[in-house]
Design a protein around this motif. Structure first.
Motif, PDB file in Angstrom:
ATOM      1  N   GLY A   1      34.185 -34.879  99.480  1.00  0.00           N
ATOM      2  CA  GLY A   1      35.617 -34.827  99.777  1.00  0.00           C
ATOM      3  C   GLY A   1      35.952 -33.916 100.944  1.00  0.00           C
ATOM      4  O   GLY A   1      35.258 -33.897 101.960  1.00  0.00           O
ATOM      5  N   SER A   2      37.019 -33.116 100.756  1.00  0.00           N
ATOM      6  CA  SER A   2      37.583 -32.393 101.901  1.00  0.00           C
ATOM      7  C   SER A   2      36.605 -31.380 102.488  1.00  0.00           C
ATOM      8  O   SER A   2      36.647 -31.115 103.694  1.00  0.00           O
ATOM      9  N   ILE A   3      35.715 -30.832 101.678  1.00  0.00           N
ATOM     10  CA  ILE A   3      34.806 -29.807 102.216  1.00  0.00           C
ATOM     11  C   ILE A   3      33.778 -30.435 103.166  1.00  0.00           C
ATOM     12  O   ILE A   3      33.280 -29.786 104.084  1.00  0.00           O
ATOM     13  N   VAL A   4      33.521 -31.721 102.965  1.00  0.00           N
ATOM     14  CA  VAL A   4      32.607 -32.457 103.859  1.00  0.00           C
ATOM     15  C   VAL A   4      33.337 -32.843 105.152  1.00  0.00           C
ATOM     16  O   VAL A   4      32.765 -32.832 106.234  1.00  0.00           O
ATOM     17  N   ARG A   5      34.660 -33.148 104.972  1.00  0.00           N
ATOM     18  CA  ARG A   5      35.445 -33.501 106.157  1.00  0.00           C
ATOM     19  C   ARG A   5      35.689 -32.282 107.046  1.00  0.00           C
ATOM     20  O   ARG A   5      35.754 -32.389 108.264  1.00  0.00           O
ATOM     21  N   LYS A   6      35.822 -31.093 106.419  1.00  0.00           N
ATOM     22  CA  LYS A   6      36.222 -29.909 107.187  1.00  0.00           C
ATOM     23  C   LYS A   6      35.051 -29.098 107.723  1.00  0.00           C
ATOM     24  O   LYS A   6      35.202 -28.391 108.708  1.00  0.00           O
ATOM     25  N   TYR A   7      33.933 -29.121 107.020  1.00  0.00           N
ATOM     26  CA  TYR A   7      32.791 -28.279 107.405  1.00  0.00           C
ATOM     27  C   TYR A   7      31.554 -29.156 107.507  1.00  0.00           C
ATOM     28  O   TYR A   7      31.569 -30.298 107.069  1.00  0.00           O
TER      29      TYR A   7
END
Ligand code: UDP
Length: 238
Positions: free
Chosen positions: A99-105
């Protein structure tokens, strides 16, 4: 217990007053939304599965000494809860990157973290739930430093309990979202713990048994939630 006026209606749940000012009824609706409400659907039975899964997991937490707002089910998709003042923070314990942690980092989807990563978001739809750190949460007046310490401690403990329970049943728990409320001054786990708010993967496969099926059109959400319910609350199928 008499169900009273509607107090609040969110994306998937509605909160009602009762004849006891210290208790509310939370109804899990069949609505499902994703992408900040951009994608919407209604699936008969979804509220039932989420309510039953949440109830089971709240009971699991209570059995392990964690205070929650849950009291009991009052119908197939409604739970009686302690009325609490909600803390406007979403705490997300992460065990596996998704999710978002893969998109952001630069984590790869499925990357297992050596130790749980706690992320906090400010529960504020208009601002699209921006990420918080401790100082911002305190500066916004959302929590005190002491409350934050307590919230972190409870979140990590809840993560351990859920990871163990789900792991024993053949499921990985990449991440999930917790919300907290205050009853008098005591911090309790509130809201829900369901496939709407968790990532659940069949162990070692990255196969989703959660809302990602809806987010990414990976299949039929109701069939998926029924599968998750069969694993987490097999007793409701007897
Ligand atoms: N989550 C949630 N409500 C939110 C945001 C996230 O229940 O408003 C849950 C979500 O289902 C997932 C976890 O928190 O299990 C982490 O979500 P993430 O930050 O990866 O955001 P997403 O990928 O869902 O946009």
């Amino acid at each position: 217990m008499i169900k009273g006026e509607q107090l609040y209606s969110g994306k998937a749940k509605t909160v009602y007053a009762t004849n006891d000012p210290k208790r509310y009824i939370v109804k899990f609706r069949d609505d499902v939304t994703a992408g900040d409400g951009a994608k919407k659907a209604n699936m008969k039975g979804k509220g039932y599965y989420n309510a039953q899964i949440s109830a089971r997991l709240f009971k699991l937490l209570a059995d392990n000494g964690i205070s929650t707002h849950y009291i009991k089910m009052v119908s197939e998709d409604e739970m009686l809860v302690h009325a609490c003042d909600m803390i406007k923070i979403e705490v997300i314990p992460r065990n596996i990157a998704a999710g978002s942690i893969v998109r952001k980092y630069e984590f790869k989807q499925g990357h297992p973290f050596a130790q749980p990563v706690l992320v906090m978001d400010y529960k504020n739809d208009a601002a699209h739930d921006p990420m918080l750190n401790d100082d911002i949460a305190i500066a916004l007046g959302l929590v005190t430093e002491k409350e934050l310490r307590k919230i972190r401690k409870i979140s990590l403990r809840v993560n351990d309990i859920l990871k163990q329970f789900l792991g024993d049943r053949g499921l990985d728990l990449p991440d999930f979202k917790l919300e907290f409320g205050k009853v008098d001054k005591k911090i309790v786990v509130a809201d829900e713990i369901s496939p709407d708010t968790m990532r659940l993967w069949r162990k070692g496969t990255m196969e989703s048994l959660d809302k990602d099926v809806f987010r990414f059109d990976k299949g039929d959400l109701l069939t998926t939630y029924k599968e998750a319910a069969k694993i987490i609350v097999p007793e409701i199928f007897k």
